[in-house]
Design a protein around this motif. Structure first.
Motif, PDB file in Angstrom:
ATOM      1  N   UNK A  97     -29.496  23.741 -38.216  1.00 55.72           N
ATOM      2  CA  UNK A  97     -30.696  23.074 -38.700  1.00 55.72           C
ATOM      3  C   UNK A  97     -30.835  23.292 -40.197  1.00 55.72           C
ATOM      4  N   UNK A  98     -31.178  22.224 -40.920  1.00 60.93           N
ATOM      5  CA  UNK A  98     -31.322  22.323 -42.371  1.00 60.93           C
ATOM      6  C   UNK A  98     -32.412  23.316 -42.751  1.00 60.93           C
ATOM      7  N   UNK A  99     -32.231  23.961 -43.908  1.00 62.12           N
ATOM      8  CA  UNK A  99     -33.226  24.868 -44.478  1.00 62.12           C
ATOM      9  C   UNK A  99     -33.609  25.982 -43.494  1.00 62.12           C
ATOM     10  N   UNK A 100     -32.594  26.558 -42.840  1.00 57.04           N
ATOM     11  CA  UNK A 100     -32.816  27.603 -41.840  1.00 57.04           C
ATOM     12  C   UNK A 100     -31.866  28.773 -42.108  1.00 57.04           C
ATOM     13  N   UNK A 101     -32.364  29.992 -41.994  1.00 55.70           N
ATOM     14  CA  UNK A 101     -31.537  31.182 -42.190  1.00 55.70           C
ATOM     15  C   UNK A 101     -30.885  31.591 -40.876  1.00 55.70           C
ATOM     16  N   UNK A 102     -29.570  31.825 -40.932  1.00 58.38           N
ATOM     17  CA  UNK A 102     -28.810  32.287 -39.774  1.00 58.38           C
ATOM     18  C   UNK A 102     -28.149  33.628 -40.114  1.00 58.38           C
ATOM     19  N   UNK A 103     -28.002  34.472 -39.095  1.00 60.54           N
ATOM     20  CA  UNK A 103     -27.394  35.788 -39.263  1.00 60.54           C
ATOM     21  C   UNK A 103     -26.060  35.808 -38.520  1.00 60.54           C
ATOM     22  N   UNK A 104     -25.006  36.260 -39.233  1.00 56.76           N
ATOM     23  CA  UNK A 104     -23.650  36.201 -38.696  1.00 56.76           C
ATOM     24  C   UNK A 104     -23.012  37.588 -38.646  1.00 56.76           C
ATOM     25  N   UNK A 105     -22.189  37.801 -37.601  1.00 60.90           N
ATOM     26  CA  UNK A 105     -21.335  38.980 -37.509  1.00 60.90           C
ATOM     27  C   UNK A 105     -19.978  38.571 -36.948  1.00 60.90           C
ATOM     28  N   UNK A 106     -18.946  39.271 -37.398  1.00 57.25           N
ATOM     29  CA  UNK A 106     -17.641  39.181 -36.758  1.00 57.25           C
ATOM     30  C   UNK A 106     -17.610  40.224 -35.639  1.00 57.25           C
TER      31      UNK A 106
END
Length: 229
Positions: A97-106
């Motif tokens: 979704x535009x203008x949305x913060x996502x949190x990523x991990x490997x």
């Protein structure tokens, strides 16, 4: 006193072996590294490219590796996951979704459990607060400007409203409308006033710095494209 000392000694042994087991388990986990950098990071309105690497520190085979993410901090393999087939990888996460913060991990999993990399947050691009150079193709067979095609500047405001203006005639054709971005599909109503008779409804797809689609003119569909200023 003797019973107290025995109890204290047993507690110490339990704590020692518990810590030893935990240390062994941690030691036997694989290593997961987030290798996303400013150089390889790519972000659009609905996609983010994430890079990673996993390693095994012992004879225990890695049985699963990839990327997990969420709109909440501390994502795990029980959130959104993409599984990779190689130990070094880059993957473009789509349908965001535009203008949305996502949190990523490997992540990397072996028989002892799952290891995670450090968490990195990234925010998808926002259409709000940007201005675009629109090219409206009214008649593709007519090479003359204003009869076959014309340019317009369109500003997309954060509140979902728009301002349309033609740079060759500043203020003459200024029109106020609305916009909505659904995934990478833009719906743009050039004139949202109740007495609007323009009938210009734009629909198209958006990428990083360009978009294109069709707009209605009466019963006909015309084409348009746009580039970001």
């Amino acid at each position: 006193m003797k019973n107290y000392l025995n109890h204290l000694f047993i507690s110490f042994l339990l704590m020692f072996f518990s810590c030893s087991d935990t240390d062994t388990l941690q030691k036997d986990l694989p290593v997961a590294i987030n290798t996303t950098t400013k150089e390889n990071l790519e972000i659009t309105y609905t996609t983010i490219k994430i890079s990673g690497e996993v390693k095994s520190l012992d004879e225990n085979e890695i049985i699963s590796q990839g990327i997990c993410w969420s709109t909440n901090p501390n994502p795990t393999i029980y959130d959104n996951v993409i599984t990779e087939n190689t130990n070094v990888f880059s993957e473009t996460i789509s349908d965001l979704t535009a203008n949305t913060t996502y949190y990523f991990k490997i992540y990397a999993t072996n028989i002892n459990g799952t290891a995670y990399s450090e968490e990195v947050p990234y925010t998808t691009s926002s259409l709000g607060g940007t201005t675009w150079d629109f090219l409206l193709i009214h008649d593709p067979t007519n090479p003359n400007e204003y009869y076959g095609y014309w340019h317009a500047d369109v500003t997309f405001n954060e509140d979902g409203t728009t301002v349309y203006d033609e740079p060759d005639f500043p203020g003459t054709y200024t029109t106020y409308g609305t916009w909505l971005l659904d995934g990478n599909t833009l719906n743009y109503d050039l004139d949202s006033s109740e007495d609007s008779n323009t009938g210009y409804q734009f629909k198209g797809t958006i990428t990083k710095n360009s978009m294109e689609g069709t707009y209605n003119f009466g019963s006909e569909n015309k084409t348009w494209s746009a580039t970001k200023y």
